[in-house]
Design an enzyme around this catalytic site. Structure first.
Site, PDB file in Angstrom:
ATOM      1  N   GLU A   1       0.859  -1.190   0.000  1.00 14.13           N
ATOM      2  CA  GLU A   1       0.000   0.000   0.000  1.00 14.13           C
ATOM      3  C   GLU A   1       0.896   1.240   0.000  1.00 14.13           C
ATOM      4  O   GLU A   1       2.028   1.216   0.484  1.00 14.13           O
ATOM      5  CB  GLU A   1      -0.920  -0.087   1.233  1.00 14.13           C
ATOM      6  N   ASP A   2       0.368   2.324  -0.551  1.00 15.71           N
ATOM      7  CA  ASP A   2       1.160   3.559  -0.592  1.00 15.71           C
ATOM      8  C   ASP A   2       1.364   4.158   0.797  1.00 15.71           C
ATOM      9  O   ASP A   2       2.460   4.544   1.169  1.00 15.71           O
ATOM     10  CB  ASP A   2       0.515   4.590  -1.548  1.00 15.71           C
TER      11      ASP A   2
ATOM     12  N   ASP B   1      -2.784   5.441   7.083  1.00 20.67           N
ATOM     13  CA  ASP B   1      -3.208   6.677   7.734  1.00 20.67           C
ATOM     14  C   ASP B   1      -4.050   6.275   8.946  1.00 20.67           C
ATOM     15  O   ASP B   1      -3.506   5.980  10.008  1.00 20.67           O
ATOM     16  CB  ASP B   1      -3.979   7.478   6.683  1.00 20.67           C
TER      17      ASP B   1
ATOM     18  N   GLY C   1      -5.689   3.498   9.139  1.00 17.49           N
ATOM     19  CA  GLY C   1      -5.559   2.040   9.241  1.00 17.49           C
ATOM     20  C   GLY C   1      -6.811   1.295   8.790  1.00 17.49           C
ATOM     21  O   GLY C   1      -6.803   0.073   8.683  1.00 17.49           O
TER      22      GLY C   1
ATOM     23  N   THR D   1      -8.395   1.081   5.895  1.00 20.34           N
ATOM     24  CA  THR D   1      -8.297   0.377   4.613  1.00 20.34           C
ATOM     25  C   THR D   1      -7.544  -0.939   4.776  1.00 20.34           C
ATOM     26  O   THR D   1      -8.016  -1.997   4.344  1.00 20.34           O
ATOM     27  CB  THR D   1      -7.554   1.264   3.575  1.00 20.34           C
TER      28      THR D   1
END
Ligand code: IMP
Ligand code: MG
Length: 184
Positions: free
Chosen positions: A105-106, A109, A111, A113
């Protein structure tokens, strides 16, 4: 020519992580993954769209046989409501049962997702599941998620570039640029 003029674009306020620093860190992570997954059947799952740049560089630094798959996730998390609703826009193409799964993942933030994704993948009985993120904003976390491989921890700033977007733009910047940092 080149990418530099975009830095003067109204939204991007400076470079947080320069291109060579990203590349050397991605190389280190790739080497670590190569060591950790020797002899294992590795499937790397990219989270569309933001992870594609990171993923493209990462897999070229992993010296193992591996498979790629992708998911797309829509999150109505922190930004628009407190419900933290997350759902699939695109599911995996292939079963992961019995395989060693690494989710790329990029950025992590809140969490929400990654937690949703990990729970869904766990239910499909893979041999293991780990997460790999380029960026981590630890101060923003709502739900704890174990992240085994991490590129950089950053402050509570909104960043773009190297796959990350703001309203669909700036994904093509080769560096991580700052848009805005929290005033706290
Ligand atoms: P989380 O579910 O809150 O952890 O959100 C992760 C997703 O939010 C990432 O996959 C990004 O799409 C998006 N995101 C979070 N922070 C940023 C940022 O600073 N720039 C661009 N996208 C971000
Ligand atoms: Mg994303």
């Amino acid at each position: 020519m080149g990418i530099a003029p975009l830095i003067s674009d109204y939204a991007v306020d400076g470079i947080l992580i320069a291109e060579p620093d990203i590349h050397s860190r991605v190389k280190e992570i790739g080497n670590q993954i190569t060591q950790d997954y020797q002899g294992k059947e590795l499937v790397i799952i990219g989270v569309l769209t933001g992870a594609v740049t990171f993923l493209a560089d990462l897999i070229r630094n992993i010296d193992l046989p591996l498979e790629l798959d992708f998911v797309a996730i829509s999150s109505y998390g922190a930004a628009t409501s407190t419900s933290g609703e997350v759902r699939f826009l695109k599911d995996l193409n292939h079963p992961v049962e019995g395989k060693h799964v690494l989710v790329a993942e990029d950025i992590i933030d809140t969490g929400l997702t990654l937690r949703f994704l990990l729970e869904t993948i766990h239910a499909r009985q893979p041999a293991s599941v780990e997460c790999c993120v380029l960026l981590d904003k630890p101060t923003r976390r709502i739900i704890e998620v174990p992240v085994k491989y991490k590129g950089f921890e950053i402050e509570d700033c909104f960043v773009v570039g190297y796959g990350l977007d703001m309203a669909g733009r700036y994904r093509n910047l080769p560096y991580i640029g700052i848009v805005e940092c929290s005033q706290e």
